[in-house]
Design an enzyme around this catalytic site. Sequence first.
Site, short mmCIF file in Angstrom:
data_model
loop_
_atom_site.label_atom_id
_atom_site.label_comp_id
_atom_site.label_asym_id
_atom_site.label_seq_id
_atom_site.Cartn_x
_atom_site.Cartn_y
_atom_site.Cartn_z
N HIS A 1 9.96 -29.52 -8.38
CA HIS A 1 8.82 -28.61 -8.51
C HIS A 1 7.52 -29.38 -8.39
O HIS A 1 7.10 -30.06 -9.32
CB HIS A 1 8.88 -27.86 -9.85
CG HIS A 1 7.75 -26.90 -10.03
ND1 HIS A 1 7.26 -26.56 -11.27
CD2 HIS A 1 7.00 -26.21 -9.14
CE1 HIS A 1 6.27 -25.70 -11.14
NE2 HIS A 1 6.08 -25.49 -9.84
N GLU B 1 8.31 -31.97 -11.36
CA GLU B 1 9.44 -31.73 -12.26
C GLU B 1 10.74 -31.80 -11.45
O GLU B 1 10.84 -31.21 -10.37
CB GLU B 1 9.32 -30.36 -12.93
CG GLU B 1 8.13 -30.27 -13.88
CD GLU B 1 7.94 -28.86 -14.43
OE1 GLU B 1 7.67 -28.74 -15.64
OE2 GLU B 1 8.05 -27.89 -13.66
#
Length: 799
Positions: free
Chosen positions: A146, A158
Amino acid sequence: MNRFRVKKVAVLGAGVMGAQIAAHLVNVKVPVVLFDLPAREGLKNGIVAKAVEGLKKLKPAPLGVAEDAALIQQANYEEHLDLLGECDLVIEAIAERMDWKLDLYRRMAPALAPHAIVASNTSGLSITRLAEALPEAIRPRFCGIHFFNPPRYMYLVELIAAPATLPQVLDDLETFVVRGLGKGVVRAKDTPNFIANRVGIAGMLATMREVENFGLSYDVVDDLTGKKLGRASSGTFRTADVVGLDTLAHVIRTLQDNLDADADPFYPSFGTPAVLQALLEMGHLGQKSKAGFYKKVGRDILRFELDSRTYVPGGQKADEVYGRMLRKPAAERLRLLRHAEGPQGRFLWAILRNSFHYAAVHLAAIAETARDVDFAMRWGFGMQQGPFELWQEAGWLQVAQWIQEDIDAGRALSTAPLPAWVFQGPVAQAGGVHTPEGSWNPTSGRFEPRRLLPVHQRQLFPEAVLGSGAPRWDSAGHTLHEDKTIRLWTLDGQVLIASIKTKMHAISPELCEGLQQAVETAEQQFTGLVIWSGDEPFSVGADLQALLPAFMAVGVAAVEDAEGFMQQTMLRLRYASVPVVSAIRGMALGGGCELALYSQRRVAAMESYIGLVEVGVGLVPGAGGLAYIARRAAELQARTAHKDLLPFLTDGFSAAAMAKVGTSALESRKLGYLLDSDVIVPNKDELLHVTIAEARSMAESGWRAPLRRLFPVAGRSGKATIQGQLVNLRDGGFISPHDFRIASLIAHVVTGGDVDAGTLVSEEYLMTLERQAFCELVQHPKTQERILGMLSTGKPVRN
């Protein structure tokens, strides 16, 4: 040893995120192929071609250099799926539709290389469900990744494992993302919106609810929740406008659709706020539609008013008493807010209490440790401290008691009590979740150290959470000399490090003394000298404010002496007998740019902003910047068969005369402030490691300082050519008479003054011309207006 290398990347989806991820891969010199659907009309790659062209126009710029857009290979799913077999990493970044993603996975799976890592750039969809659409052989190499928008600038990435993801795959991907892309990685659990958006969006929703409770205007709230609170300067509602209200609504819907009151005791507060719903209905999506919570009309900023559904004059500020409160130490600050009587103070306590409460209740579900939450909020939402850090700094058990009292009294957003580990056991005994042993993992019930992959060992002084006891760069190593302007120290006994301590790392005569001492010490005891100051900026240039008293008392002679000493310092660095390498991060402006230019090599973080900006305060570069431009032009000409020097001088003259600043290390290289031999480092935390390695390598390879030599200048004929262009600009009203005078003086210096074309000159000769031009301007009333205006407002004065 099996070493995973990313030689080529495929990005699937040429939307906002996919195209910008591809752009950042190009920035860090990773070959990339960008896919999308075939166009229904025209060229099959039309969708991708349009997206790539759009990258050149976006602000902030996703590309370090706009023309590098041509390096993105264009493809479509109909004709080019076989290209996936050449890629070591495949990043899927299509729209947040589970059915679309699953269909694409089925189509792409047969074309993947047997070793390729596959990652979905989703902001919150289930990684487990996505993995189920892939063949079993691919699932161990699949995970979530992410990126935050915009990918070039946002530090947080992430990584999210699926049930079958191999640990080595995550380690390999983290290594590439940290070193290759320059990001900070947090590993999140596979829960809706992962860590940063889960905590951050819940916080934004809670803030909107508290705004309604306390009846505050959006501009006052943004003033309170921006820099004063240690968060992004855009505050809450301006941030929402920048992100896009449709994007915000989508992330909210992810929470609404994937959670319920049983899974999240704060679920009742996840309703779409009435004001957000109203703006969406009106088609006001924030910055992208030029209207959201705010709307710019001419020079005025208006704010939205829900009751009337109209925009009214904005610009209201918070009461100054709360600004003073927020400058207090954490314990006193929270105590004052907890007992505040005014609505603004009670609002601030409420949103802080809500953030602490939410993070504590959800820590075990969304993250491995409290460190992950704090880093995610720092790197993804621009906070100076994560929620656990602030709570711990303010006094763990006292703040916990206040939170629980509010919960019991029904003032909190949820009746869920704080977890038992908050009040008893290791956390209570340690006074918080972060300790030198590690950060709290509520699942294992232990303080766990930070994951250390080999790539992290290159980060000599990485960001650390409060309470971790991590070594600080300003006290590490062995100090050889330290005063109020500089610290000279070493980590390895081989390379001397000079760290500037002045405010904004401004250059003063005292600092120049320290730099000259650094060269002398390095020549006597070390193999190299590194100029690295631990944090941004590299240097904003000469300390003009410190020069003003001397100028007022003694006159221009004091300024000339100071400039002469700075020039001597630059030459001392250039001709040192050991390698001098500058580690550049952030701004290197004016004298800071000259400090970098006169180092023998430069190592720059990707986000470095380098330029000679003295024109903005009505001056010319005076510490060797113009001499560098003239010398560099002569060096470039010498490599060719061209006899005319002027074409090689034009770009450097324009950069100085227009105060051009490279808005990335890549653009700074294009402007000539970085050379091809200089190193660009994607990750800011690797800067010191690479710079020390560069100094060592230069020394071990037998590097020697350049010999002093004369070089040709363009002379009076070159100056006349430049002057003619300046006259046209002045007479056409494009520059003011004073700008004309400044640019004329720059032309006079870089062409060598009143000499014949091809005359051989020295750096010292050109520096004399620099000093003369600088001192002439510093006495000019219009330059003095510009200097005082910049010192008082921080903004350039046009006169």
